[in-house]
Design a protein around this motif. Sequence first.
Motif, PDB file in Angstrom:
ATOM      1  N   SER A 107      -1.537   4.043  -4.294  1.00  0.00           N
ATOM      2  CA  SER A 107      -2.254   2.923  -3.676  1.00  0.00           C
ATOM      3  C   SER A 107      -3.145   2.280  -4.737  1.00  0.00           C
ATOM      4  O   SER A 107      -3.788   2.984  -5.517  1.00  0.00           O
ATOM      5  CB  SER A 107      -3.147   3.407  -2.532  1.00  0.00           C
ATOM      6  OG  SER A 107      -2.371   3.891  -1.471  1.00  0.00           O
TER       7      SER A 107
ATOM      8  N   SER B 151       2.105   8.337   7.481  1.00  0.00           N
ATOM      9  CA  SER B 151       3.093   7.293   7.165  1.00  0.00           C
ATOM     10  C   SER B 151       4.483   7.900   6.937  1.00  0.00           C
ATOM     11  O   SER B 151       5.496   7.221   7.134  1.00  0.00           O
ATOM     12  CB  SER B 151       2.669   6.507   5.923  1.00  0.00           C
ATOM     13  OG  SER B 151       2.456   7.367   4.824  1.00  0.00           O
TER      14      SER B 151
ATOM     15  N   ASP C 152       4.282  11.222  -3.411  1.00  0.00           N
ATOM     16  CA  ASP C 152       3.256  10.366  -2.812  1.00  0.00           C
ATOM     17  C   ASP C 152       1.947  10.630  -3.549  1.00  0.00           C
ATOM     18  O   ASP C 152       1.216  11.567  -3.233  1.00  0.00           O
ATOM     19  CB  ASP C 152       3.125  10.693  -1.314  1.00  0.00           C
ATOM     20  CG  ASP C 152       2.001   9.882  -0.669  1.00  0.00           C
ATOM     21  OD1 ASP C 152       1.372   9.057  -1.362  1.00  0.00           O
ATOM     22  OD2 ASP C 152       1.748  10.080   0.541  1.00  0.00           O
TER      23      ASP C 152
ATOM     24  N   GLY D  21       0.829  -1.209   0.000  1.00  0.00           N
ATOM     25  CA  GLY D  21       0.000   0.000   0.000  1.00  0.00           C
ATOM     26  C   GLY D  21       0.859   1.253   0.000  1.00  0.00           C
ATOM     27  O   GLY D  21       2.089   1.193  -0.130  1.00  0.00           O
ATOM     28  N   GLY D  22       0.185   2.391   0.177  1.00  0.00           N
ATOM     29  CA  GLY D  22       0.880   3.674   0.127  1.00  0.00           C
ATOM     30  C   GLY D  22       1.933   3.821   1.215  1.00  0.00           C
ATOM     31  O   GLY D  22       2.983   4.429   1.004  1.00  0.00           O
ATOM     32  N   THR D  23       1.661   3.279   2.390  1.00  0.00           N
ATOM     33  CA  THR D  23       2.613   3.409   3.502  1.00  0.00           C
ATOM     34  C   THR D  23       3.936   2.729   3.158  1.00  0.00           C
ATOM     35  O   THR D  23       5.016   3.304   3.337  1.00  0.00           O
ATOM     36  CB  THR D  23       2.004   2.791   4.780  1.00  0.00           C
ATOM     37  OG1 THR D  23       0.829   3.532   5.097  1.00  0.00           O
ATOM     38  CG2 THR D  23       2.968   2.808   5.939  1.00  0.00           C
TER      39      THR D  23
ATOM     40  N   HIS E 284       0.575  12.674   4.817  1.00  0.00           N
ATOM     41  CA  HIS E 284       0.037  11.493   5.506  1.00  0.00           C
ATOM     42  C   HIS E 284       0.978  11.039   6.631  1.00  0.00           C
ATOM     43  O   HIS E 284       2.209  11.130   6.496  1.00  0.00           O
ATOM     44  CB  HIS E 284      -0.141  10.358   4.477  1.00  0.00           C
ATOM     45  CG  HIS E 284      -0.828   9.153   5.023  1.00  0.00           C
ATOM     46  ND1 HIS E 284      -0.149   8.027   5.423  1.00  0.00           N
ATOM     47  CD2 HIS E 284      -2.140   8.910   5.245  1.00  0.00           C
ATOM     48  CE1 HIS E 284      -1.015   7.120   5.850  1.00  0.00           C
ATOM     49  NE2 HIS E 284      -2.235   7.632   5.756  1.00  0.00           N
TER      50      HIS E 284
ATOM     51  N   ASN F  61       5.770   4.798   0.567  1.00  0.00           N
ATOM     52  CA  ASN F  61       6.436   5.983   1.127  1.00  0.00           C
ATOM     53  C   ASN F  61       7.694   5.584   1.900  1.00  0.00           C
ATOM     54  O   ASN F  61       8.733   6.244   1.801  1.00  0.00           O
ATOM     55  CB  ASN F  61       5.476   6.736   2.059  1.00  0.00           C
ATOM     56  CG  ASN F  61       4.467   7.558   1.278  1.00  0.00           C
ATOM     57  OD1 ASN F  61       4.663   7.840   0.102  1.00  0.00           O
ATOM     58  ND2 ASN F  61       3.376   7.932   1.921  1.00  0.00           N
TER      59      ASN F  61
ATOM     60  N   HIS G  91      -5.775   0.274  -4.140  1.00  0.00           N
ATOM     61  CA  HIS G  91      -7.180   0.122  -3.727  1.00  0.00           C
ATOM     62  C   HIS G  91      -7.938   1.442  -3.743  1.00  0.00           C
ATOM     63  O   HIS G  91      -9.152   1.447  -3.674  1.00  0.00           O
ATOM     64  CB  HIS G  91      -7.247  -0.484  -2.321  1.00  0.00           C
ATOM     65  CG  HIS G  91      -6.397   0.244  -1.323  1.00  0.00           C
ATOM     66  ND1 HIS G  91      -5.027   0.132  -1.305  1.00  0.00           N
ATOM     67  CD2 HIS G  91      -6.717   1.101  -0.325  1.00  0.00           C
ATOM     68  CE1 HIS G  91      -4.539   0.888  -0.331  1.00  0.00           C
ATOM     69  NE2 HIS G  91      -5.546   1.484   0.277  1.00  0.00           N
ATOM     70  N   LYS G  92      -7.227   2.569  -3.801  1.00  0.00           N
ATOM     71  CA  LYS G  92      -7.920   3.847  -3.618  1.00  0.00           C
ATOM     72  C   LYS G  92      -8.727   4.239  -4.847  1.00  0.00           C
ATOM     73  O   LYS G  92      -9.919   4.497  -4.748  1.00  0.00           O
ATOM     74  CB  LYS G  92      -6.913   4.947  -3.263  1.00  0.00           C
ATOM     75  CG  LYS G  92      -6.358   4.801  -1.846  1.00  0.00           C
ATOM     76  CD  LYS G  92      -5.511   5.990  -1.465  1.00  0.00           C
ATOM     77  CE  LYS G  92      -5.211   6.067   0.021  1.00  0.00           C
ATOM     78  NZ  LYS G  92      -4.470   4.985   0.610  1.00  0.00           N
TER      79      LYS G  92
ATOM     80  N   ALA H 125      -0.705   8.597  -3.703  1.00  0.00           N
ATOM     81  CA  ALA H 125      -1.516   7.471  -3.235  1.00  0.00           C
ATOM     82  C   ALA H 125      -2.878   7.416  -3.932  1.00  0.00           C
ATOM     83  O   ALA H 125      -3.247   6.401  -4.516  1.00  0.00           O
ATOM     84  CB  ALA H 125      -1.685   7.556  -1.720  1.00  0.00           C
TER      85      ALA H 125
ATOM     86  N   GLY I 186      -1.877  14.941  -4.054  1.00  0.00           N
ATOM     87  CA  GLY I 186      -3.162  14.652  -3.442  1.00  0.00           C
ATOM     88  C   GLY I 186      -2.968  14.434  -1.959  1.00  0.00           C
ATOM     89  O   GLY I 186      -2.659  13.314  -1.524  1.00  0.00           O
TER      90      GLY I 186
ATOM     91  N   THR J  73      -3.973  13.929   1.931  1.00  0.00           N
ATOM     92  CA  THR J  73      -4.976  13.008   2.456  1.00  0.00           C
ATOM     93  C   THR J  73      -6.328  13.681   2.680  1.00  0.00           C
ATOM     94  O   THR J  73      -7.359  13.141   2.310  1.00  0.00           O
ATOM     95  CB  THR J  73      -4.463  12.406   3.785  1.00  0.00           C
ATOM     96  OG1 THR J  73      -3.180  11.828   3.534  1.00  0.00           O
ATOM     97  CG2 THR J  73      -5.400  11.363   4.331  1.00  0.00           C
TER      98      THR J  73
HETATM   99  C1  LIG Z   1      -1.569  10.836   0.659  1.00  0.00           C
HETATM  100  C2  LIG Z   1      -1.536   9.468   1.269  1.00  0.00           C
HETATM  101  N1  LIG Z   1      -0.381   8.808   1.308  1.00  0.00           N
HETATM  102  C3  LIG Z   1      -0.277   7.579   1.830  1.00  0.00           C
HETATM  103  C4  LIG Z   1      -1.377   6.952   2.353  1.00  0.00           C
HETATM  104  C5  LIG Z   1      -1.225   5.598   2.954  1.00  0.00           C
HETATM  105  O1  LIG Z   1      -1.743   4.660   2.081  1.00  0.00           O
HETATM  106  P1  LIG Z   1      -2.125   3.190   2.555  1.00  0.00           P
HETATM  107  O2  LIG Z   1      -3.331   3.344   3.412  1.00  0.00           O
HETATM  108  O3  LIG Z   1      -2.361   2.497   1.238  1.00  0.00           O
HETATM  109  O4  LIG Z   1      -0.971   2.643   3.298  1.00  0.00           O
HETATM  110  C6  LIG Z   1      -2.613   7.597   2.341  1.00  0.00           C
HETATM  111  C7  LIG Z   1      -3.803   6.947   2.880  1.00  0.00           C
HETATM  112  O5  LIG Z   1      -4.832   7.500   3.065  1.00  0.00           O
HETATM  113  C8  LIG Z   1      -2.690   8.896   1.781  1.00  0.00           C
HETATM  114  O6  LIG Z   1      -3.841   9.580   1.769  1.00  0.00           O
END
Ligand SMILES: Cc1ncc(COP(=O)(O)O)c(C=O)c1O
Length: 369
Positions: free
Chosen positions: A227, A121, A198, A91-93, A119, A96, A229-230, A200, A168, A170
């Motif tokens: 990400s 993360s 990032d 995922g995004g975390t 975010h 990053n 799934h988003k 995501a 973008g 969060t």
């Molecule tokens: C800008 C941004 N970066 C990273 C993430 C983290 O993504 P993930 O939930 O897929 O780990 C999010 C999640 O909302 C996000 O909005």
Amino acid sequence: MLQSQDLKRLDKLFSSMQEANGCFLGYPFARGFDYEPLWRFMRLAGNNLGDPFEPGTYRVNSYEFECEVIEFFAQLFRAPPREFWGYISSGGTEGNTYGLYLARELYPDAVAYFSQDTHYSVSKGVRLLGLDHCVVRSQSNGEMSYDDLAQKATRTRNRPAVVVANIGTTMKEGKDDTLKIRAVLRDVGIGAIYIHSDAALCGPYAPFLDPKPAFDFADGADSITLSGHKFLGAPMPCGVVLSRKRHVQRVMRAIDYIGSSDTTLSGSRNAYTPIILWYAIRTLGIEGIKRMFRQCEQLAAYTADELNSRGVGAWRNSNALTVVLPPVEESIKAKWQIATQDVSHLVITPGTTKRQTDALIEAITNRGR
Ligand SMILES: Cc1ncc(COP(=O)(O)O)c(C=O)c1O
């Protein structure tokens, strides 16, 4: 065989997740996809352990499909041919953290800059990696303040800069500009710069926006994450991370045990999410992604207009799927799963229907009547 009370618990869990899927407007998670042709893979063991671009001893993988997804996004993100690398992450975390890891290996004494709208993360990533960091103020629309970046970077102009650019944010879907970031840092005298974008939420559609945000490899990014799934739609979290190949070669280690290189953050990796993302991009194609974005954007515009016409001060950044509004009350937040900080927001991702946004608008504007 499960006992009947356990079967009942599964049924109950299914109903409750189904109900929650139907009132899910506050976080980006596309719904309404159909991956039934892929269900048979769930009968097989799969693991994308190792580097997807290298053959290894471990063959129970979907590398071929993973590499096609990486190549698809590399092209969209204008990566120099044959000089990129990437993998499908959790995922995004993870994306990053990986970007920050590559940056730290290149510039161990760097200062990491990111805006206050970034975010969580990212602050976790810099803590994990022991990177010094500096939080930059944001403008009211969520985009980084370049003046504040200039001021703060001037104080540490003798050290390399690692910047996490939000494509973008969060809460407000504000977009930082990687060209401006590079120019600001150069102006204060910093030559050693690493930028991680990032993206995501916006990654899949950012290349098609007009004007196109400055975020990709041709705009000076060193790594980019999104990400899965988003916006694209995968029933479970996943992500894509891409980087310039030379950064990855610095962290690469040959591992005899798997007959491949260790280049990824986690060892064992999901073999199904690459197949899901491959299926999504093959069925949608570029035209499908553009169409889904247009539909979501129209619904976001309608939702913001409708809230405004009923006296709720809602707004969106241009080309954003995120509608920002004053904090909603607790019962609405709980029912519709509305992320709330100093503001609330709803995110119109594929699968969000007008019926749902209308019901939310009704709940917000008719409360107490
Ligand atoms: C800008 C941004 N970066 C990273 C993430 C983290 O993504 P993930 O939930 O897929 O780990 C999010 C999640 O909302 C996000 O909005």
